[in-house]
Design an enzyme around this catalytic site. Structure first.
Site, PDB file in Angstrom:
ATOM      1  N   VAL A  94     -50.624  30.617  -0.823  1.00 54.79           N
ATOM      2  CA  VAL A  94     -50.346  31.319   0.412  1.00 54.79           C
ATOM      3  C   VAL A  94     -49.159  32.223   0.119  1.00 54.79           C
ATOM      4  O   VAL A  94     -48.160  31.780  -0.420  1.00 54.79           O
ATOM      5  CB  VAL A  94     -50.010  30.366   1.571  1.00 54.79           C
ATOM      6  CG1 VAL A  94     -49.718  31.159   2.828  1.00 54.79           C
ATOM      7  CG2 VAL A  94     -51.164  29.425   1.826  1.00 54.79           C
ATOM      8  N   ASP A 110     -58.384  18.196  13.805  1.00 53.88           N
ATOM      9  CA  ASP A 110     -57.338  17.886  12.828  1.00 53.88           C
ATOM     10  C   ASP A 110     -55.977  18.177  13.430  1.00 53.88           C
ATOM     11  O   ASP A 110     -55.148  18.854  12.848  1.00 53.88           O
ATOM     12  CB  ASP A 110     -57.543  18.670  11.534  1.00 53.88           C
ATOM     13  CG  ASP A 110     -56.727  18.073  10.386  1.00 53.88           C
ATOM     14  OD1 ASP A 110     -56.306  16.911  10.514  1.00 53.88           O
ATOM     15  OD2 ASP A 110     -56.516  18.751   9.378  1.00 53.88           O
TER      16      ASP A 110
END
Lengths: 728, 275
Positions: free
Chosen positions: A45, A160
């Site tokens: 990322v 989640d």
């Protein structure tokens, strides 16, 4: 298109910025690269600035090394879903960017472009210098509920929910991220005053990171509702007060136990219908414990406690829904929620000197264990330089000491990268996993050399309040370490990567709290233990042969793209028997090892190393051949694994590799195709036929003896199985 | 909570007129024919793969989106056949009925072999006793084709900017028929036939018009053809379709048969290569 309609229409040919709706992805060269965020911990990322707009963004690379199924289906689904969502509290997918290869026959690299968020909630909570005020907690919770209400109103299950998936920027905005596990919800959205309602169709229960998994999922309710996300919200709510995850089970069963310890055992009143559920690992007797919520959270104001109780309600039908929670008196009583713009801004998590950070905090908050699913995902967005715990947990814990590792000492150290990351010399013997667990006491079984003895994190204050609760159960809730005990009862693994036989679980160790589930059951008189092999295996016999489905079925959810980072930490779990270790947040202070350990020195060294790696993105140093009683082959393999595996936390990877092994690829081959192996996880979600497998395996534990022990190990603790979030 | 705009669920992004022009200008002489053949190939492959028509339709729409949003050089990298295979594979993957790459490769090998029933592949028609060796895909060929398929899939995704969601007119059409108070199986069948045929139209109807307009036009044409009387008034306005759009689409649906015949005549005896 018709014209002249009375109402204004959204233009469908062009975007608000005037660009045609149909256009390719933008180029990666449209962005100025500003640095890596969390490199080496969970895939790639990066932080970047848009050349066109000047916006600072996070670029999440979608790793596509999977030769088997093409573009990862979970990434496709996440992208498709995110493109439809527009809400201030949902992380926005700005666009997709592509890096075109020079040769047309090569696959382009793709990046998801999202706004850059300074922190994630889990990271903030770990930061000892950050203390949330009540108005701040209210502000975040309110935003979280707004986001949930939006998702649920639009019939989307996030599946989640956890602190690590909640991103926060310095303007006080909280956004829900990571839709890798999300799926459309087929039943009616929740109605005001009616909790989560009822579902008519079945979904896979293999969702939600364990520490945030609601009791009905642990008991295998398949017709679950949006209420599963609300339980996660409750966990996050409690976590904001405690500054650490509140329910940190080290196995599914243990998770259920500590939930019932906290909120009381299920009864026909508190959880109607619980008797009809399959139950957790065949355990259906939960005793009759009262709720201790008000004791544990006694510092909360009555409205806060009330809301927490509503969110952590065992009865999923009555658990408060997001809309109603927003109307809860908690938000209407003083102190009122802060306005986001009034919240203080914090130093970017990833800019923090973690070493300093850890030193400040004496006790390490545990990272959420990557329970089951979605862990990987979270990692991905945890761009704040924090590592993402879940992956660690799942993927084998790989070298916990990796840069992102929350465990400085390499708690996760599984046998793979043991060295290099500060494995503790003291424990260089190979203890088994059984011993690996708790080192607080005179454990007769020294930890595996690879496993640095980490101690349980510091217990939260309420731990002490438990009074007469059975110690083994409650302690476990805070054990940040996976229990080695149950693992040790597994049969000795055989095969290339087999670990040496483990010593029997130190049942007699009086100091060992909660490290072993199984002995605990026995003590509790809850009945015979399930067969040691892999009680939780969800793989039906023969299922391993199905190419579409993982050869084993741990609940490995397939992490979206992050896993394949070659520099990621080694997922080594496959050789290890432990699986369930909750990952630790890297920002957290070092684990509180037993008194006899001088943790700080170790930790410092590890941290230093980890940090360096973080910065440089260097691969872990090659580990020296570990001394091993079983000798050569084993060691060599392990070393190879270590070298070969990226430090990824992707949970999926392990089994992929396992299946690879079973397909008799040579190690060399695997090395050569390392990249290729990784994304195999995606497979798991793709086939509808998987359903039947996932269903059946929970009942077929005992038939899987032929599966690799690794699978069994994993299954046992994690209960991960194949999951197919969209299909069910 | 503001729900997701219904526009998102019921509508598709549309093409701009400039994009249509660009597509036209960048195409070679027989571009129209190639696109028509490519759509037919995709449809045939979807049928052989036993995919629902919904998935086939999505694949064709994705293919059309790719045509208009990609650069000509992107389209050079792969053959029309591979793009067709990539979109059907992609559409199936996103659906509840994914297919294995091996199946896709096999089906496309068959459809472009000497045994293919497709007339633009075998202008003389399929042989009565095809030799299976003609379309057998060896392991080596499969590996190669699979790689190409995956790379092509990525190229398609990049080309369409990951806009994989496609709204289709089928269920809308059925709803509209019910709303109009007509319960005729023959009408419904004809409507679906037109909607399916419309996918093959080189006019890219799904990129120029929204599903509701397509549904209304298909009903209009089908009602005329089956002689079923609908309400007298300008009923299409109820469904938010104006006369101009309706006229365009009615023409498009009505003329497709002629276009197909013209294509068949044009390529009579000549194979159109999609490789």
């Amino acid at each position: 298109m018709s014209t002249g309609t009375p109402h204004p229409r959204k233009t469908l040919e062009r975007l608000p910025d005037g660009k045609p709706r149909f256009r390719g992805c933008s180029r990666i060269t449209d962005y100025d690269y500003l640095g890596k965020l969390g490199e080496g911990t969970f895939g790639e990322v990066s932080k970047a600035r848009s050349k066109k707009t000047g916006q600072i963004v996070a670029l999440k690379k979608i790793l596509m090394h999977n030769e088997k199924d093409g573009f990862p289906i979970t990434a496709l689904r996440e992208i498709k879903l995110l493109k439809q969502l527009h809400h201030v509290n949902i992380l926005k997918l700005e666009e997709m960017a592509v890096e075109r290869p020079k040769s047309a026959s090569k696959k382009p690299s793709m990046f998801m472009v999202t706004p850059y968020m300074d922190h994630d909630l889990a990271g903030l909570l770990e930061n000892p210098t950050v203390n949330f005020t009540e108005p701040q907690i209210k502000c975040y919770l309110k935003q979280l509920l707004e986001g949930c209400a939006y998702l649920h109103a639009n019939k989307i299950l996030h599946r989640d929910m956890k602190a690590a998936n909640l991103l926060i920027n310095n303007r006080g905005i909280l956004q829900i991220a990571d839709f890798g596990l999300a799926r459309p919800y087929d039943d009616d959205p929740p109605k005001p005053g009616q909790g989560g309602g009822e579902a008519t169709r079945e979904y896979t229960t293999l969702v939600v990171t364990r520490w945030y998994r609601p009791p009905e999922l642990l008991l295998q309710l398949r017709k679950y509702t949006t209420a599963i996300d609300m339980w996660g919200v409750g966990c996050v709510f409690g976590e904001m007060f405690k500054k650490r995850p509140i329910l940190t089970g080290n196995s599914d069963l243990n998770q259920a136990q500590i939930i019932f310890d906290l909120v009381g055992s299920p009864t026909d009143e508190t959880m109607p219908g619980w008797r009809d559920l399959p139950g957790c690992e065949n355990i259906t007797d939960w005793g009759s414990k009262p709720s201790r919520l008000t004791t544990v959270f006694r510092e909360l104001s009555p409205p806060a406690l009330s809301l927490l109780g509503e969110l952590l309600k065992l009865d999923w039908r009555k658990r408060i829904n997001a809309m109603d929670a927003l109307r809860h008196p908690y938000f209407r009583t003083e102190p009122y929620p802060a306005r986001p713009e009034d919240l203080p801004s914090f130093e970017d998590s990833h800019e923090l000197d973690r070493k300093k950070f850890r030193d400040q905090k004496s006790k390490p908050p545990p990272a959420p264990a990557g329970g089951a699913v979605g862990i990987a995902t979270q990692g991905e967005w945890a761009i704040n330089g924090r590592s993402i715990p879940p992956l660690e947990g799942r993927s084998g814990g790989t070298g916990g000491a990796g840069p992102g590792s929350r465990v400085p000492g390499g708690r996760y150290a599984n046998g793979h990268n043991s060295q290099g990351y500060g494995r503790r010399p003291l424990h260089a013997q190979n203890g088994a996993y059984g011993g690996g667990g708790d080192h607080r006491g005179p454990n007769p079984y020294p930890p595996h050399r690879d496993m640095p003895p980490y101690e349980q994190g510091q217990r939260p204050p309420y731990d002490q309040t438990r009074g007469s609760m059975p110690p083994q159960v409650y302690d476990e809730s805070y054990s940040r370490r996976p229990s080695g005990g149950e693992l040790s009862s597994l049969p000795v693994p055989a095969g290339d990567h087999a670990l040496p036989p483990r010593p029997p679980p130190p049942e007699a160790d009086p100091f060992r709290h909660g490290q072993q589930d199984e002995p605990a059951y026995r003590d509790d008189g809850r009945g015979p233990l399930p067969p040691p092999s892999h009680p939780r295996s969800r793989i039906p016999p023969g299922a391993g042969a199905d190419y579409r489905r993982p050869a084993h079925d741990r609940d490995t959810y397939i992490p979206p793209y992050s896993h394949a980072d070659p520099t990621a930490r080694l997922p080594a779990m496959k050789n290890r028997r432990r699986d369930d270790r909750p990952p630790y947040r890297d920002n957290g202070p070092p684990p509180d090892y037993a008194d006899h350990l001088s943790y700080d020195d170790m930790g410092a060294a590890d941290r230093e190393r980890g940090r360096t790696r973080d910065l440089d993105g260097l691969p872990p140093p090659p580990p020296p051949p570990p001394p091993h009683p079983q000798g050569g082959v084993y060691d060599r393999d392990r070393d190879r694994d270590r070298d070969r595996r990226p430090r990824s936390r992707s949970p999926g990877r392990d089994w992929e590799r396992d299946s690879h092994n079973s397909h008799s690829h040579s190690h060399r081959d695997r090395d050569m195709h390392r990249d290729r192996d990784r994304p195999r996880d995606w497979d798991r979600e793709r086939d509808p036929r998987d359903h039947s497998h996932s269903h059946s395996h929970s009942h077929s534990h005992n038939h899987n003896h032929n599966h690799g022990y690794r699978d069994r190990d994993r299954d046992r603790d994690r209960g991960y199985g194949l999951q197919d979030p969209y299909r069910r | 909570m503001a729900p997701i705009s219904s526009v998102e669920y019921l509508s598709n992004p549309l093409v701009t007129s400039n994009q249509l022009l660009d597509l036209k200008n960048s195409e070679r002489d027989n571009g129209l024919s190639v696109r028509f053949a490519q759509a037919q190939l995709t449809s045939a492959a979807g049928i052989l793969l036993r995919l629902p028509q919904e998935v086939i339709a999505q694949a064709i729409v994705l293919l059309q989106r790719f045509w208009v949003s990609s650069r000509p050089e992107d389209r050079e990298g792969f053959s029309p056949k591979t793009f067709s295979a990539a979109t059907i594979y992609l559409a199936a993957k996103l659906s509840a009925t994914p297919v294995a790459p091996r199946s896709v490769v096999n089906v496309y090998a068959y459809l472009t072999s000497k045994a293919s029933p497709l007339l633009f592949v075998n202008p003389q028609g399929a042989p009565t006793d095809p030799d299976p060796a003609d379309y057998y895909v060896s392991e080596g060929t499969y590996e190669r084709e699979r790689q190409r398929l995956f790379v092509c899939e990525s190229v398609v995704l990049v080309g369409i900017g990951f806009d994989t969601r496609v709204a289709l007119p089928y269920s809308l059409a059925l709803t509209y028929i019910q709303v109009l108070g007509v319960s005729s199986a023959s009408l419904a069948r004809r409507v679906f036939e037109h909607l399916n045929a419309g996918l093959l139209s080189p006019q890219l109807l799904h990129l120029t018009h929204q599903p509701h307009a397509l549904a209304v036009a298909a009903i209009y044409v089908a009602a005329r053809e089956t002689g079923i009387k609908l309400v007298e008034q300008n009923w299409w306005e109820v469904f938010d379709v104006d006369r101009e759009d309706l006229g365009f689409l009615v023409l498009a649906y009505g003329s497709l048969a002629n276009f197909a015949e013209a294509e068949a005549k044009k390529w009579k005896g000549i194979a159109l290569s999609l490789d």
